[in-house]
Design an enzyme around this catalytic site. Structure first.
Site, short mmCIF file in Angstrom:
data_model
loop_
_atom_site.label_atom_id
_atom_site.label_comp_id
_atom_site.label_asym_id
_atom_site.label_seq_id
_atom_site.Cartn_x
_atom_site.Cartn_y
_atom_site.Cartn_z
N GLY A 138 0.81 -1.22 0.00
CA GLY A 138 0.00 0.00 0.00
C GLY A 138 0.84 1.27 0.00
N LEU A 181 0.44 3.67 -2.16
CA LEU A 181 0.83 3.46 -3.55
C LEU A 181 1.42 4.71 -4.19
CD1 LEU A 181 -2.25 1.36 -4.69
CD2 LEU A 181 -0.06 0.56 -3.77
N HIS A 182 2.39 4.48 -5.06
CA HIS A 182 2.99 5.55 -5.86
C HIS A 182 3.08 5.07 -7.30
CE1 HIS A 182 6.52 3.03 -5.64
NE2 HIS A 182 6.57 3.14 -4.32
N HIS A 194 4.24 1.46 -8.10
CA HIS A 194 3.21 0.43 -7.96
C HIS A 194 2.24 0.49 -9.14
CE1 HIS A 194 4.03 1.30 -3.52
NE2 HIS A 194 4.26 0.00 -3.58
N GLN A 211 7.85 -9.80 7.46
CA GLN A 211 9.05 -9.37 6.73
C GLN A 211 9.73 -8.17 7.36
OE1 GLN A 211 6.58 -8.67 3.11
NE2 GLN A 211 7.93 -6.95 2.75
N LYS A 253 13.05 -2.40 -8.58
CA LYS A 253 13.49 -1.63 -7.41
C LYS A 253 13.98 -2.57 -6.30
CE LYS A 253 13.43 1.41 -3.94
NZ LYS A 253 12.71 0.85 -2.87
P1 AMP Z 1 5.98 -2.58 -1.69
O1 AMP Z 1 4.63 -1.96 -1.53
O2 AMP Z 1 7.10 -1.68 -1.33
O3 AMP Z 1 6.07 -3.95 -1.06
O4 AMP Z 1 6.16 -2.83 -3.25
C1 AMP Z 1 5.22 -3.59 -3.98
C2 AMP Z 1 5.77 -3.87 -5.35
O5 AMP Z 1 6.04 -2.63 -6.01
C3 AMP Z 1 7.11 -4.62 -5.32
O6 AMP Z 1 7.14 -5.57 -6.39
C4 AMP Z 1 8.11 -3.53 -5.51
O7 AMP Z 1 9.33 -3.97 -6.08
C5 AMP Z 1 7.37 -2.61 -6.47
N1 AMP Z 1 7.93 -1.26 -6.42
C6 AMP Z 1 8.13 -0.49 -5.32
N2 AMP Z 1 8.73 0.67 -5.65
C7 AMP Z 1 8.94 0.62 -6.99
C8 AMP Z 1 9.52 1.51 -7.94
N3 AMP Z 1 10.03 2.69 -7.57
N4 AMP Z 1 9.54 1.12 -9.24
C9 AMP Z 1 9.05 -0.07 -9.61
N5 AMP Z 1 8.47 -0.95 -8.76
C10 AMP Z 1 8.41 -0.61 -7.47
#
Ligand code: AMP
Length: 281
Positions: free
Chosen positions: A29, A31-32, A35, A59, A147
């Site tokens: 979540g 989200l940017h 995501h 984690q 990332k």
């Molecule tokens: P997270 O919410 O941080 O667990 O990320 C969820 C998914 O989004 C994971 O597969 C991350 O690798 C991907 N993600 C997070 N930040 C980025 C980014 N800046 N560019 C591309 N994918 C991202």
């Protein structure tokens, strides 16, 4: 868009029509654009798209930011609706880890170095929750970000070893205009730290430039990154790496593709980033 925290409801929506392909992006979540790029690709490449939003306690280490991890469910749901997502799974801890839960997925080799060594147990938590999410959602394809480079290596290994019938798709890292990799954790940064945080991408770019100029010694590439971070007073280096992207073994001399990666603290905020250099020969 169906929003549910119940496993049975996810399965019911998923299996309305077994002929439809489903793309799935697991997230924590807040989200940017990084995501959303995953989500949009999932929607483009499949008949239906599913997203999970779950801050997975397994984690996070005991000293890490589980309690303060940023959350914005209403905003996230609006963004996902706008992106055309069909199903959002928002489980709570009781759904994911009910009383009596005892099983862990542990990916041995590629979980060990880098993030695995800096954050003991982190990848056990990631592999376990993603295995569960795969079994709950049963996607055709799953979307992950470059990332988190080591995470993609660990999860590919897991999917292969445990025969998950899921195609793994890795999406490029989304960056701010000044190069900083987008991350939910960027929201922790003060304005000064935010300015200093460009040091990660500056260090990676400097090592990439050295590689382009012919440098192949792993130590020299790592030193370029280390020196760049050392020149930034607000930054404290956790690790630098110039490794084989398949095995994550450090290159002595680069032969083939090279994953440059690093982790840096800005006070208590820990950021990671990487660049994958493809072997041109
Ligand atoms: P997270 O919410 O941080 O667990 O990320 C969820 C998914 O989004 C994971 O597969 C991350 O690798 C991907 N993600 C997070 N930040 C980025 C980014 N800046 N560019 C591309 N994918 C991202």
């Amino acid at each position: 868009m169906k929003i549910t925290s119940k496993i049975e409801e996810v399965r019911a929506v998923r299996w309305v029509d077994a002929a439809l392909s489903w793309g799935f992006a697991p997230t924590m979540g807040y989200l940017h654009e990084g995501h959303l790029a995953l989500v949009r690709l999932a929607k483009t490449e499949n008949d239906r798209a599913a997203v999970s939003i779950y801050v997975n306690p397994a984690q996070f280490g005991p000293q890490e930011d589980l309690a303060s991890y940023p959350r914005s469910l209403e905003r996230d749901l609006a963004l996902l609706r706008e992106a055309g997502v069909d199903l959002v799974f928002t489980p709570d801890d009781g759904v994911m880890y009910p009383a009596g839960f005892q099983t862990k997925v542990w990916v041995e080799g590629v979980s060990r170095p880098l993030e695995g060594s800096a954050r003991p147990g982190h990848f056990d938590g990631v592999a376990t929750v993603v295995a569960k999410l795969f079994n709950i959602v049963q996607p055709t394809r799953a979307y992950f970000g470059q990332k988190d480079a080591q995470q993609t290596v660990v999860l590919r290994r897991m999917a292969l070893d445990l025969n998950f019938p899921v195609e793994m798709v890795i999406c490029p890292t989304a960056r701010e205009p000044d190069g900083l990799a987008m991350s939910s954790r960027n929201s922790y940064l003060t304005p000064d730290q935010r300015a200093a945080a460009t040091v990660l991408y500056r260090a990676l770019s400097a090592a990439q430039a050295a590689f382009a100029a012919g440098e192949r010694r792993g130590d020299a590439l790592r030193a370029v990154m280390r020196d760049t971070v050392a020149a930034e007073p607000l930054a404290r280096l956790d690790y630098v790496s110039a490794a084989n992207p398949l095995t994550l073994a450090e290159w002595d001399r680069v032969e083939g593709d090279c994953l440059l990666s690093l982790a840096v603290f800005l006070d208590r905020v820990r950021l990671i980033d990487n660049i994958l250099i493809k072997d041109a020969s």
